[in-house]
Design a protein around this motif. Structure first.
Motif, PDB file in Angstrom:
ATOM      1  N   SER A 165       0.837  -1.209   0.000  1.00 49.81           N
ATOM      2  CA  SER A 165       0.000   0.000   0.000  1.00 49.81           C
ATOM      3  C   SER A 165       0.866   1.251   0.000  1.00 49.81           C
ATOM      4  N   GLN A 207      -3.710  12.838  15.788  1.00 49.99           N
ATOM      5  CA  GLN A 207      -3.638  11.489  15.211  1.00 49.99           C
ATOM      6  C   GLN A 207      -2.209  10.945  15.294  1.00 49.99           C
ATOM      7  N   LYS A 223      -3.738   0.701  12.358  1.00 54.08           N
ATOM      8  CA  LYS A 223      -4.133   2.109  12.267  1.00 54.08           C
ATOM      9  C   LYS A 223      -3.458   2.794  11.073  1.00 54.08           C
ATOM     10  N   GLN A 225      -2.425   1.283   8.415  1.00 53.89           N
ATOM     11  CA  GLN A 225      -3.024   0.720   7.201  1.00 53.89           C
ATOM     12  C   GLN A 225      -4.362   1.390   6.877  1.00 53.89           C
ATOM     13  N   ALA A 226      -5.186   1.636   7.908  1.00 56.80           N
ATOM     14  CA  ALA A 226      -6.477   2.291   7.680  1.00 56.80           C
ATOM     15  C   ALA A 226      -6.285   3.709   7.127  1.00 56.80           C
ATOM     16  N   THR A 227      -5.341   4.445   7.720  1.00 57.93           N
ATOM     17  CA  THR A 227      -5.065   5.797   7.223  1.00 57.93           C
ATOM     18  C   THR A 227      -4.497   5.766   5.810  1.00 57.93           C
ATOM     19  N   ASN A 229      -5.009   3.447   3.529  1.00 56.81           N
ATOM     20  CA  ASN A 229      -6.070   3.102   2.572  1.00 56.81           C
ATOM     21  C   ASN A 229      -6.895   4.327   2.207  1.00 56.81           C
ATOM     22  N   SER A 230      -7.206   5.157   3.220  1.00 61.64           N
ATOM     23  CA  SER A 230      -7.992   6.364   2.960  1.00 61.64           C
ATOM     24  C   SER A 230      -7.234   7.331   2.061  1.00 61.64           C
ATOM     25  N   GLN A 231      -5.965   7.550   2.369  1.00 59.01           N
ATOM     26  CA  GLN A 231      -5.184   8.474   1.559  1.00 59.01           C
ATOM     27  C   GLN A 231      -4.863   7.892   0.192  1.00 59.01           C
ATOM     28  N   HIS A 233      -6.965   6.022  -1.493  1.00 57.03           N
ATOM     29  CA  HIS A 233      -8.189   6.250  -2.267  1.00 57.03           C
ATOM     30  C   HIS A 233      -8.238   7.684  -2.792  1.00 57.03           C
ATOM     31  N   ILE A 234      -7.865   8.642  -1.931  1.00 55.75           N
ATOM     32  CA  ILE A 234      -7.833  10.042  -2.360  1.00 55.75           C
ATOM     33  C   ILE A 234      -6.804  10.238  -3.467  1.00 55.75           C
TER      34      ILE A 234
END
Length: 529
Positions: A165, A207, A223, A225-227, A229-231, A233-234
Protein backbone atom coordinates in the motif's frame (compact mmCIF):
# COMPACT_ATOMS: atom_id res chain seq x y z
CA UNK A 1 16.96 23.43 3.93
CA UNK A 2 20.56 23.81 2.72
CA UNK A 3 21.65 24.32 6.34
CA UNK A 4 19.99 21.06 7.38
CA UNK A 5 21.61 19.15 4.49
CA UNK A 6 24.97 20.58 5.48
CA UNK A 7 24.29 19.55 9.08
CA UNK A 8 23.60 15.99 7.98
CA UNK A 9 26.67 15.81 5.73
CA UNK A 10 29.01 17.26 8.35
CA UNK A 11 27.54 15.37 11.32
CA UNK A 12 30.26 14.31 13.75
CA UNK A 13 28.05 12.98 16.55
CA UNK A 14 27.90 9.31 17.40
CA UNK A 15 24.89 7.67 15.71
CA UNK A 16 23.15 5.24 18.04
CA UNK A 17 22.41 1.96 16.33
CA UNK A 18 18.71 1.52 15.57
CA UNK A 19 19.34 -0.23 12.28
CA UNK A 20 16.24 -1.02 10.29
CA UNK A 21 17.45 -4.56 9.77
CA UNK A 22 18.16 -5.56 13.37
CA UNK A 23 15.70 -7.91 15.15
CA UNK A 24 13.21 -5.94 17.25
CA UNK A 25 13.64 -8.41 20.10
CA UNK A 26 17.36 -7.69 20.45
CA UNK A 27 18.30 -5.13 23.10
CA UNK A 28 20.75 -2.47 21.74
CA UNK A 29 24.01 -2.10 23.62
CA UNK A 30 23.74 1.64 24.23
CA UNK A 31 20.68 1.19 26.46
CA UNK A 32 22.78 -0.41 29.19
CA UNK A 33 24.11 3.00 30.31
CA UNK A 34 21.18 5.44 30.46
CA UNK A 35 20.84 8.44 32.81
CA UNK A 36 17.93 8.46 35.24
CA UNK A 37 17.03 12.08 34.52
CA UNK A 38 17.11 13.77 31.13
CA UNK A 39 16.43 17.34 29.99
CA UNK A 40 13.14 17.72 28.11
CA UNK A 41 12.72 19.99 25.07
CA UNK A 42 9.10 20.93 24.20
CA UNK A 43 8.10 20.58 20.53
CA UNK A 44 5.61 22.91 18.93
CA UNK A 45 3.28 21.55 16.18
CA UNK A 46 5.28 18.40 15.41
CA UNK A 47 5.39 14.76 16.55
CA UNK A 48 8.61 12.80 16.06
CA UNK A 49 8.88 9.01 15.70
CA UNK A 50 11.74 6.60 16.41
CA UNK A 51 13.96 5.68 13.50
CA UNK A 52 14.08 9.16 12.01
CA UNK A 53 16.63 11.98 11.93
CA UNK A 54 14.96 15.33 12.56
CA UNK A 55 16.42 18.79 11.83
CA UNK A 56 15.06 21.34 14.31
CA UNK A 57 15.33 25.11 14.58
CA UNK A 58 15.67 26.10 18.24
CA UNK A 59 14.75 29.69 19.15
CA UNK A 60 13.43 29.52 22.73
CA UNK A 61 15.81 30.76 25.37
CA UNK A 62 15.24 27.76 27.66
CA UNK A 63 15.80 25.25 24.85
CA UNK A 64 19.00 26.97 23.71
CA UNK A 65 20.32 26.89 27.30
CA UNK A 66 19.37 23.20 27.50
CA UNK A 67 21.56 22.47 24.47
CA UNK A 68 24.45 24.58 25.77
CA UNK A 69 24.53 22.75 29.11
CA UNK A 70 23.86 19.27 27.71
CA UNK A 71 26.45 18.92 24.98
CA UNK A 72 29.62 19.10 27.09
CA UNK A 73 28.55 16.04 29.13
CA UNK A 74 25.98 14.11 27.05
CA UNK A 75 23.81 13.93 23.98
CA UNK A 76 20.53 12.33 25.08
CA UNK A 77 17.42 14.41 25.70
CA UNK A 78 13.66 13.97 25.81
CA UNK A 79 11.36 15.50 23.20
CA UNK A 80 7.64 15.94 23.95
CA UNK A 81 4.95 17.72 21.92
CA UNK A 82 2.98 20.61 23.40
CA UNK A 83 -0.77 20.19 23.70
CA UNK A 84 -1.21 23.88 22.84
CA UNK A 85 1.17 25.07 20.14
CA UNK A 86 0.55 28.74 21.00
CA UNK A 87 2.26 28.54 24.42
CA UNK A 88 5.69 30.15 24.38
CA UNK A 89 6.76 28.85 27.84
CA UNK A 90 5.05 25.47 28.36
CA UNK A 91 5.15 23.77 31.72
CA UNK A 92 5.18 20.10 32.63
CA UNK A 93 1.39 19.85 32.44
CA UNK A 94 1.33 21.38 28.95
CA UNK A 95 3.20 18.45 27.36
CA UNK A 96 1.99 15.04 26.27
CA UNK A 97 3.16 12.31 28.65
CA UNK A 98 4.47 10.13 25.80
CA UNK A 99 7.44 11.49 23.88
CA UNK A 100 10.68 10.29 22.34
CA UNK A 101 14.32 9.96 23.30
CA UNK A 102 16.69 11.87 21.03
CA UNK A 103 20.42 11.73 20.37
CA UNK A 104 22.01 15.01 19.26
CA UNK A 105 24.18 14.52 16.19
CA UNK A 106 25.15 18.07 15.30
CA UNK A 107 24.49 21.62 16.42
CA UNK A 108 25.18 24.89 14.59
CA UNK A 109 24.58 28.27 16.18
CA UNK A 110 23.33 30.63 13.48
CA UNK A 111 22.91 33.63 15.77
CA UNK A 112 22.40 34.49 19.40
CA UNK A 113 18.69 33.73 19.02
CA UNK A 114 18.65 30.78 16.60
CA UNK A 115 20.34 27.38 16.72
CA UNK A 116 20.07 24.54 14.22
CA UNK A 117 20.27 21.04 15.66
CA UNK A 118 20.17 17.59 14.07
CA UNK A 119 18.62 14.93 16.33
CA UNK A 120 18.35 11.17 15.88
CA UNK A 121 15.12 9.80 17.41
CA UNK A 122 15.84 6.45 19.05
CA UNK A 123 13.01 5.34 21.39
CA UNK A 124 9.52 5.99 22.69
CA UNK A 125 9.54 7.15 26.30
CA UNK A 126 7.08 8.00 29.04
CA UNK A 127 7.91 11.05 31.13
CA UNK A 128 7.12 9.62 34.57
CA UNK A 129 7.98 12.61 36.78
CA UNK A 130 9.26 16.14 36.19
CA UNK A 131 11.92 17.07 38.71
CA UNK A 132 12.91 20.56 37.50
CA UNK A 133 11.27 23.33 35.49
CA UNK A 134 13.88 26.10 35.73
CA UNK A 135 15.86 27.03 33.72
CA UNK A 136 14.45 24.20 31.60
CA UNK A 137 12.42 21.04 32.15
CA UNK A 138 14.01 17.85 33.47
CA UNK A 139 12.21 14.58 34.07
CA UNK A 140 12.57 10.94 34.95
CA UNK A 141 11.58 8.66 32.11
CA UNK A 142 10.75 5.12 31.15
CA UNK A 143 11.47 3.56 27.77
CA UNK A 144 8.34 2.04 26.22
CA UNK A 145 9.03 -1.34 24.69
CA UNK A 146 7.25 -2.36 21.50
CA UNK A 147 4.87 -5.30 21.78
CA UNK A 148 5.13 -7.64 18.82
CA UNK A 149 2.60 -10.28 17.78
CA UNK A 150 3.59 -13.87 17.27
CA UNK A 151 5.00 -14.52 13.85
CA UNK A 152 2.67 -16.23 11.44
CA UNK A 153 1.11 -16.09 8.02
CA UNK A 154 -1.47 -13.47 9.04
CA UNK A 155 1.14 -11.14 10.50
CA UNK A 156 3.35 -11.60 7.45
CA UNK A 157 0.39 -10.81 5.19
CA UNK A 158 -0.37 -7.66 7.23
CA UNK A 159 3.17 -6.36 6.82
CA UNK A 160 3.27 -7.22 3.12
CA UNK A 161 -0.06 -5.49 2.53
CA UNK A 162 1.19 -2.43 4.45
CA UNK A 163 4.37 -2.29 2.39
CA UNK A 164 2.52 -2.69 -0.93
CA UNK A 165 0.00 0.00 0.00
CA UNK A 166 2.87 2.34 0.84
CA UNK A 167 4.55 1.61 -2.51
CA UNK A 168 1.29 2.31 -4.37
CA UNK A 169 0.83 5.54 -2.46
CA UNK A 170 4.35 6.68 -3.38
CA UNK A 171 3.68 5.83 -7.05
CA UNK A 172 0.43 7.80 -7.11
CA UNK A 173 1.72 10.88 -5.31
CA UNK A 174 3.94 13.02 -7.58
CA UNK A 175 5.11 15.14 -4.62
CA UNK A 176 6.94 12.25 -2.93
CA UNK A 177 10.58 11.95 -4.10
CA UNK A 178 11.79 8.79 -5.82
CA UNK A 179 14.20 8.09 -2.94
CA UNK A 180 11.20 7.07 -0.83
CA UNK A 181 11.07 3.73 -2.69
CA UNK A 182 14.63 2.91 -1.67
CA UNK A 183 14.08 4.02 1.92
CA UNK A 184 10.95 1.87 2.19
CA UNK A 185 12.67 -1.17 0.68
CA UNK A 186 15.55 -0.88 3.17
CA UNK A 187 13.27 -1.17 6.24
CA UNK A 188 12.99 -4.70 7.65
CA UNK A 189 11.77 -3.92 11.17
CA UNK A 190 7.96 -3.83 11.54
CA UNK A 191 8.13 -1.18 14.27
CA UNK A 192 10.43 1.09 12.21
CA UNK A 193 8.18 0.53 9.16
CA UNK A 194 5.07 1.72 10.98
CA UNK A 195 6.90 4.69 12.46
CA UNK A 196 8.37 5.62 9.06
CA UNK A 197 4.91 5.60 7.47
CA UNK A 198 3.35 7.49 10.39
CA UNK A 199 5.98 10.22 9.95
CA UNK A 200 5.24 10.69 6.25
CA UNK A 201 1.44 10.37 6.18
CA UNK A 202 -0.75 13.48 6.13
CA UNK A 203 -2.19 13.35 9.65
CA UNK A 204 -3.07 16.02 12.15
CA UNK A 205 -1.12 16.43 15.38
CA UNK A 206 -3.54 14.48 17.59
CA UNK A 207 -3.64 11.49 15.21
CA UNK A 208 0.15 11.33 15.08
CA UNK A 209 0.39 11.57 18.87
CA UNK A 210 -2.01 8.62 19.20
CA UNK A 211 0.18 6.56 16.88
CA UNK A 212 3.21 7.51 18.93
CA UNK A 213 1.47 6.39 22.14
CA UNK A 214 0.53 3.00 20.62
CA UNK A 215 3.21 0.48 21.66
CA UNK A 216 1.39 -2.57 20.24
CA UNK A 217 3.01 -2.88 16.81
CA UNK A 218 0.08 -4.88 15.40
CA UNK A 219 -2.48 -2.24 16.41
CA UNK A 220 -0.18 0.49 15.18
CA UNK A 221 0.15 -1.27 11.82
CA UNK A 222 -3.64 -1.59 11.55
CA UNK A 223 -4.13 2.11 12.27
CA UNK A 224 -1.48 3.09 9.76
CA UNK A 225 -3.02 0.72 7.20
CA UNK A 226 -6.48 2.29 7.68
CA UNK A 227 -5.06 5.80 7.22
CA UNK A 228 -3.01 4.67 4.24
CA UNK A 229 -6.07 3.10 2.57
CA UNK A 230 -7.99 6.36 2.96
CA UNK A 231 -5.18 8.47 1.56
CA UNK A 232 -4.55 5.91 -1.19
CA UNK A 233 -8.19 6.25 -2.27
CA UNK A 234 -7.83 10.04 -2.36
CA UNK A 235 -4.59 9.72 -4.35
CA UNK A 236 -6.31 7.44 -6.87
CA UNK A 237 -9.11 9.98 -7.31
CA UNK A 238 -6.56 12.74 -7.78
CA UNK A 239 -4.75 10.68 -10.41
CA UNK A 240 -8.05 10.04 -12.20
CA UNK A 241 -8.83 13.75 -12.20
CA UNK A 242 -5.36 14.51 -13.58
CA UNK A 243 -5.89 11.90 -16.29
CA UNK A 244 -9.28 13.39 -17.18
CA UNK A 245 -7.74 16.84 -17.48
CA UNK A 246 -4.95 15.48 -19.66
CA UNK A 247 -7.50 13.80 -21.93
CA UNK A 248 -9.30 17.10 -22.34
CA UNK A 249 -5.98 18.68 -23.29
CA UNK A 250 -6.53 17.73 -26.93
CA UNK A 251 -4.04 17.45 -29.74
CA UNK A 252 -5.13 20.83 -31.06
CA UNK A 253 -4.42 22.43 -27.69
CA UNK A 254 -1.03 20.75 -27.52
CA UNK A 255 -0.22 22.04 -30.98
CA UNK A 256 -1.33 25.52 -29.95
CA UNK A 257 0.90 25.29 -26.87
CA UNK A 258 3.88 24.17 -28.96
CA UNK A 259 3.25 26.92 -31.50
CA UNK A 260 3.28 29.43 -28.67
CA UNK A 261 6.65 28.06 -27.56
CA UNK A 262 7.97 28.37 -31.12
CA UNK A 263 6.79 31.99 -31.29
CA UNK A 264 8.47 32.72 -27.97
CA UNK A 265 11.74 31.28 -29.30
CA UNK A 266 11.37 33.29 -32.51
CA UNK A 267 10.82 36.48 -30.53
CA UNK A 268 13.95 35.79 -28.49
CA UNK A 269 15.90 35.27 -31.73
CA UNK A 270 14.37 38.34 -33.36
CA UNK A 271 12.76 36.19 -36.04
CA UNK A 272 9.08 36.88 -35.28
CA UNK A 273 6.83 37.18 -38.34
CA UNK A 274 4.08 39.25 -36.70
CA UNK A 275 1.44 36.54 -37.21
CA UNK A 276 0.62 36.34 -33.51
CA UNK A 277 -0.01 40.09 -33.25
CA UNK A 278 -2.08 40.01 -36.42
CA UNK A 279 -4.24 37.14 -35.16
CA UNK A 280 -4.72 38.81 -31.78
CA UNK A 281 -5.72 42.07 -33.48
CA UNK A 282 -8.25 40.30 -35.71
CA UNK A 283 -9.66 38.34 -32.78
CA UNK A 284 -10.12 41.56 -30.78
CA UNK A 285 -11.85 43.30 -33.69
CA UNK A 286 -14.16 40.32 -34.30
CA UNK A 287 -15.14 40.16 -30.64
CA UNK A 288 -15.88 43.90 -30.63
CA UNK A 289 -18.46 43.76 -33.46
CA UNK A 290 -20.64 41.16 -31.68
CA UNK A 291 -20.93 38.41 -34.27
CA UNK A 292 -23.90 36.01 -34.34
CA UNK A 293 -23.16 32.53 -32.96
CA UNK A 294 -22.92 30.80 -36.35
CA UNK A 295 -20.63 33.49 -37.76
CA UNK A 296 -18.42 33.38 -34.64
CA UNK A 297 -17.86 29.65 -35.07
CA UNK A 298 -16.81 30.23 -38.68
CA UNK A 299 -14.37 33.02 -37.77
CA UNK A 300 -12.91 30.95 -34.92
CA UNK A 301 -12.14 28.16 -37.39
CA UNK A 302 -10.51 30.62 -39.76
CA UNK A 303 -8.44 32.16 -36.96
CA UNK A 304 -7.12 28.71 -36.03
CA UNK A 305 -6.22 28.09 -39.67
CA UNK A 306 -4.47 31.47 -39.83
CA UNK A 307 -2.31 30.53 -36.83
CA UNK A 308 -1.17 27.38 -38.60
CA UNK A 309 -0.49 28.78 -42.08
CA UNK A 310 2.87 30.52 -42.67
CA UNK A 311 2.69 34.17 -43.86
CA UNK A 312 4.39 33.26 -47.14
CA UNK A 313 1.47 31.03 -48.15
CA UNK A 314 -1.14 32.58 -50.53
CA UNK A 315 -3.86 31.12 -48.32
CA UNK A 316 -2.64 33.36 -45.48
CA UNK A 317 -3.57 36.51 -47.41
CA UNK A 318 -6.94 35.03 -48.43
CA UNK A 319 -7.92 34.21 -44.83
CA UNK A 320 -6.68 37.58 -43.58
CA UNK A 321 -8.75 39.42 -46.18
CA UNK A 322 -11.81 37.37 -45.33
CA UNK A 323 -11.54 38.02 -41.58
CA UNK A 324 -10.95 41.74 -42.14
CA UNK A 325 -14.09 41.88 -44.29
CA UNK A 326 -16.14 40.14 -41.59
CA UNK A 327 -14.74 42.48 -38.92
CA UNK A 328 -15.61 45.60 -40.97
CA UNK A 329 -19.23 44.65 -41.65
CA UNK A 330 -21.84 46.37 -39.40
CA UNK A 331 -23.39 43.25 -37.87
CA UNK A 332 -25.16 45.20 -35.13
CA UNK A 333 -24.69 48.87 -36.08
CA UNK A 334 -27.89 50.62 -37.20
CA UNK A 335 -28.90 54.24 -37.82
CA UNK A 336 -31.71 55.68 -35.73
CA UNK A 337 -34.75 56.45 -37.88
CA UNK A 338 -36.38 59.89 -37.93
CA UNK A 339 -40.16 59.70 -37.87
CA UNK A 340 -40.94 63.39 -38.47
CA UNK A 341 -43.16 63.44 -41.59
CA UNK A 342 -43.13 67.25 -41.63
CA UNK A 343 -39.35 67.23 -41.93
CA UNK A 344 -39.61 64.62 -44.67
CA UNK A 345 -42.02 66.88 -46.59
CA UNK A 346 -39.63 69.82 -46.22
CA UNK A 347 -36.70 67.77 -47.55
CA UNK A 348 -38.72 66.53 -50.56
CA UNK A 349 -39.92 70.07 -51.36
CA UNK A 350 -36.39 71.41 -50.93
CA UNK A 351 -34.85 68.97 -53.35
CA UNK A 352 -37.68 68.61 -55.95
CA UNK A 353 -40.19 70.99 -57.46
CA UNK A 354 -43.69 69.68 -58.23
CA UNK A 355 -44.14 65.89 -58.40
CA UNK A 356 -47.01 66.14 -55.91
CA UNK A 357 -48.36 62.63 -56.56
CA UNK A 358 -44.92 61.12 -56.19
CA UNK A 359 -44.22 63.01 -52.96
CA UNK A 360 -47.62 62.05 -51.56
CA UNK A 361 -46.94 58.36 -52.25
CA UNK A 362 -43.50 58.57 -50.70
CA UNK A 363 -44.93 60.23 -47.58
CA UNK A 364 -47.56 57.49 -47.37
CA UNK A 365 -44.73 54.94 -47.54
CA UNK A 366 -42.86 56.70 -44.73
CA UNK A 367 -46.04 57.01 -42.65
CA UNK A 368 -46.65 53.27 -42.86
CA UNK A 369 -43.07 52.61 -41.70
CA UNK A 370 -43.61 55.01 -38.80
CA UNK A 371 -46.75 53.14 -37.68
CA UNK A 372 -45.15 49.71 -38.12
CA UNK A 373 -41.34 49.95 -37.91
CA UNK A 374 -40.94 46.17 -37.93
CA UNK A 375 -43.23 45.73 -40.94
CA UNK A 376 -41.96 44.52 -44.29
CA UNK A 377 -43.11 47.15 -46.77
CA UNK A 378 -42.98 46.90 -50.57
CA UNK A 379 -39.87 47.59 -52.65
CA UNK A 380 -40.33 50.92 -54.41
CA UNK A 381 -39.45 51.22 -58.09
CA UNK A 382 -39.21 54.78 -59.42
CA UNK A 383 -40.10 54.62 -63.11
CA UNK A 384 -39.47 57.50 -65.48
CA UNK A 385 -37.31 58.90 -68.25
CA UNK A 386 -33.73 59.96 -67.61
CA UNK A 387 -33.18 63.24 -65.77
CA UNK A 388 -36.45 63.46 -63.83
CA UNK A 389 -34.75 63.06 -60.43
CA UNK A 390 -35.23 59.39 -59.61
CA UNK A 391 -31.81 59.02 -57.96
CA UNK A 392 -32.10 62.29 -56.05
CA UNK A 393 -35.52 61.20 -54.74
CA UNK A 394 -33.88 58.14 -53.23
CA UNK A 395 -31.28 60.31 -51.56
CA UNK A 396 -34.01 62.57 -50.20
CA UNK A 397 -35.79 59.55 -48.68
CA UNK A 398 -32.54 58.57 -46.94
CA UNK A 399 -32.11 62.12 -45.59
CA UNK A 400 -35.71 62.19 -44.37
CA UNK A 401 -35.20 58.91 -42.46
CA UNK A 402 -31.76 59.85 -41.16
CA UNK A 403 -30.18 56.84 -42.84
CA UNK A 404 -27.05 56.39 -44.91
CA UNK A 405 -27.49 56.27 -48.68
CA UNK A 406 -25.75 53.96 -51.17
CA UNK A 407 -26.23 53.72 -54.92
CA UNK A 408 -25.49 50.60 -56.93
CA UNK A 409 -25.69 50.83 -60.71
CA UNK A 410 -26.85 47.42 -61.94
CA UNK A 411 -27.32 48.48 -65.55
CA UNK A 412 -25.27 46.36 -67.89
CA UNK A 413 -24.03 43.81 -65.34
CA UNK A 414 -24.13 40.22 -66.57
CA UNK A 415 -22.40 38.33 -63.75
CA UNK A 416 -24.54 37.32 -60.79
CA UNK A 417 -21.35 37.37 -58.67
CA UNK A 418 -21.77 41.15 -58.65
CA UNK A 419 -24.79 40.50 -56.41
CA UNK A 420 -23.89 37.27 -54.61
CA UNK A 421 -20.11 37.68 -54.43
CA UNK A 422 -17.28 35.41 -55.58
CA UNK A 423 -16.26 32.19 -53.88
CA UNK A 424 -12.98 32.44 -52.03
CA UNK A 425 -11.51 29.67 -54.14
CA UNK A 426 -10.98 32.24 -56.93
CA UNK A 427 -8.01 34.59 -57.03
CA UNK A 428 -9.09 38.13 -56.26
CA UNK A 429 -12.43 37.02 -54.83
CA UNK A 430 -14.49 39.70 -53.07
CA UNK A 431 -18.00 40.17 -51.65
CA UNK A 432 -20.89 41.25 -53.83
CA UNK A 433 -21.70 44.90 -54.45
CA UNK A 434 -24.40 44.87 -51.78
CA UNK A 435 -22.10 43.92 -48.91
CA UNK A 436 -19.36 46.16 -50.21
CA UNK A 437 -21.68 49.18 -50.02
CA UNK A 438 -23.00 48.17 -46.60
CA UNK A 439 -19.43 47.88 -45.35
CA UNK A 440 -18.64 51.30 -46.80
CA UNK A 441 -21.60 53.13 -45.20
CA UNK A 442 -21.05 51.32 -41.87
CA UNK A 443 -24.69 50.61 -40.94
CA UNK A 444 -26.98 47.62 -41.37
CA UNK A 445 -30.06 49.67 -42.34
CA UNK A 446 -29.07 52.06 -45.16
CA UNK A 447 -31.18 53.12 -48.11
CA UNK A 448 -29.76 51.30 -51.15
CA UNK A 449 -30.75 52.42 -54.63
CA UNK A 450 -30.53 49.80 -57.38
CA UNK A 451 -30.17 52.02 -60.42
CA UNK A 452 -31.23 50.98 -63.92
CA UNK A 453 -32.75 47.59 -63.08
CA UNK A 454 -34.29 47.47 -66.54
CA UNK A 455 -30.85 47.21 -68.13
CA UNK A 456 -29.62 44.09 -66.28
CA UNK A 457 -28.16 41.57 -68.71
CA UNK A 458 -27.68 37.79 -68.60
CA UNK A 459 -25.17 35.38 -70.14
CA UNK A 460 -23.29 32.16 -69.33
CA UNK A 461 -22.08 33.64 -66.02
CA UNK A 462 -25.60 33.71 -64.63
CA UNK A 463 -28.65 35.94 -64.37
CA UNK A 464 -28.21 38.89 -61.96
CA UNK A 465 -31.95 39.63 -62.09
CA UNK A 466 -32.67 36.21 -60.61
CA UNK A 467 -30.09 36.85 -57.89
CA UNK A 468 -31.97 40.03 -56.97
CA UNK A 469 -35.13 38.00 -56.27
CA UNK A 470 -33.69 36.80 -52.97
CA UNK A 471 -32.31 40.23 -52.11
CA UNK A 472 -35.64 41.99 -52.62
CA UNK A 473 -37.84 39.35 -50.97
CA UNK A 474 -38.61 40.48 -47.37
CA UNK A 475 -39.22 36.86 -46.36
CA UNK A 476 -35.77 35.67 -47.46
CA UNK A 477 -33.30 38.52 -47.19
CA UNK A 478 -32.93 38.26 -43.39
CA UNK A 479 -30.50 35.39 -44.05
CA UNK A 480 -28.83 36.45 -47.28
CA UNK A 481 -25.71 34.40 -47.93
CA UNK A 482 -22.95 36.06 -49.88
CA UNK A 483 -20.70 33.46 -51.51
CA UNK A 484 -17.60 35.20 -50.28
CA UNK A 485 -18.73 35.36 -46.65
CA UNK A 486 -20.47 31.97 -46.75
CA UNK A 487 -22.45 32.96 -43.64
CA UNK A 488 -25.91 34.60 -43.38
CA UNK A 489 -26.16 38.40 -43.27
CA UNK A 490 -29.42 40.18 -42.38
CA UNK A 491 -30.63 42.54 -45.13
CA UNK A 492 -34.17 42.83 -43.77
CA UNK A 493 -33.55 46.33 -42.32
CA UNK A 494 -32.29 47.73 -45.63
CA UNK A 495 -34.69 49.92 -47.66
CA UNK A 496 -34.27 49.03 -51.33
CA UNK A 497 -35.37 51.52 -53.98
CA UNK A 498 -35.08 50.57 -57.64
CA UNK A 499 -35.12 52.86 -60.67
CA UNK A 500 -35.93 52.12 -64.28
CA UNK A 501 -36.62 53.99 -67.51
CA UNK A 502 -39.08 51.38 -68.73
CA UNK A 503 -40.71 48.48 -66.94
CA UNK A 504 -41.07 45.99 -69.78
CA UNK A 505 -37.47 44.62 -69.81
CA UNK A 506 -37.69 43.86 -66.08
CA UNK A 507 -38.39 40.12 -65.57
CA UNK A 508 -41.93 39.42 -64.32
CA UNK A 509 -40.85 37.72 -61.02
CA UNK A 510 -38.68 40.72 -60.17
CA UNK A 511 -41.44 43.14 -61.22
CA UNK A 512 -43.85 41.40 -58.84
CA UNK A 513 -41.51 42.18 -55.92
CA UNK A 514 -41.75 45.96 -56.51
CA UNK A 515 -44.33 48.72 -56.30
CA UNK A 516 -43.90 50.96 -59.35
CA UNK A 517 -44.21 54.74 -58.92
CA UNK A 518 -44.37 56.64 -62.20
CA UNK A 519 -42.42 59.88 -62.33
CA UNK A 520 -43.48 61.97 -65.33
CA UNK A 521 -41.07 64.33 -67.01
CA UNK A 522 -41.05 68.04 -66.10
CA UNK A 523 -43.01 70.52 -68.20
CA UNK A 524 -41.27 73.57 -69.64
CA UNK A 525 -42.74 75.76 -66.88
CA UNK A 526 -41.57 73.31 -64.16
CA UNK A 527 -38.09 73.25 -65.66
CA UNK A 528 -37.96 77.04 -65.31
CA UNK A 529 -38.89 76.73 -61.64
Amino acid sequence: MEDFERLLNESSGEIIEISTSRPDSKMPEWRSDLPEIIPVMPLRGVVLFPGTVAPLTVERTASRRLLDELLPKGRLLGLATQKDADLDVPGAGDLYEIGVLGNILRMVRQSDEKTLVLIQIVERIRLTKFVESNPYLKARFQILENKFPRKGARWEATLRNLRESAQNFINLNPNIPDEAHQALAAIDSPSILTDFLATNLSLDLVQKQRLLEEVDVKKRAEKVQATLNSQLHIAELQQKLRADVEDEFSDAQRRAYLREQIRAIQRELGEGDGTEEQVDDLRTRLEAVGLPEGVKKQTDRELKRLELIPPASPEHAVITGYLETVAELPWNTMSEDHDDLGLAREILDRDHFGLEKVKRRLLEYLAVRKLNPEGRGPILCLLGPPGVGKTSLGRSIADALGREFARISVGGIRDEAEIRGHRRTYIGAMPGRLLQEIRRVGTRNPVIMLDEVDKIGADFRGDPASALLEVLDPRQNDSFVDRYLDVPFDLSQVIFIATANTIHPVPAPLRDRMEVIDIPGYTTEEKLQ
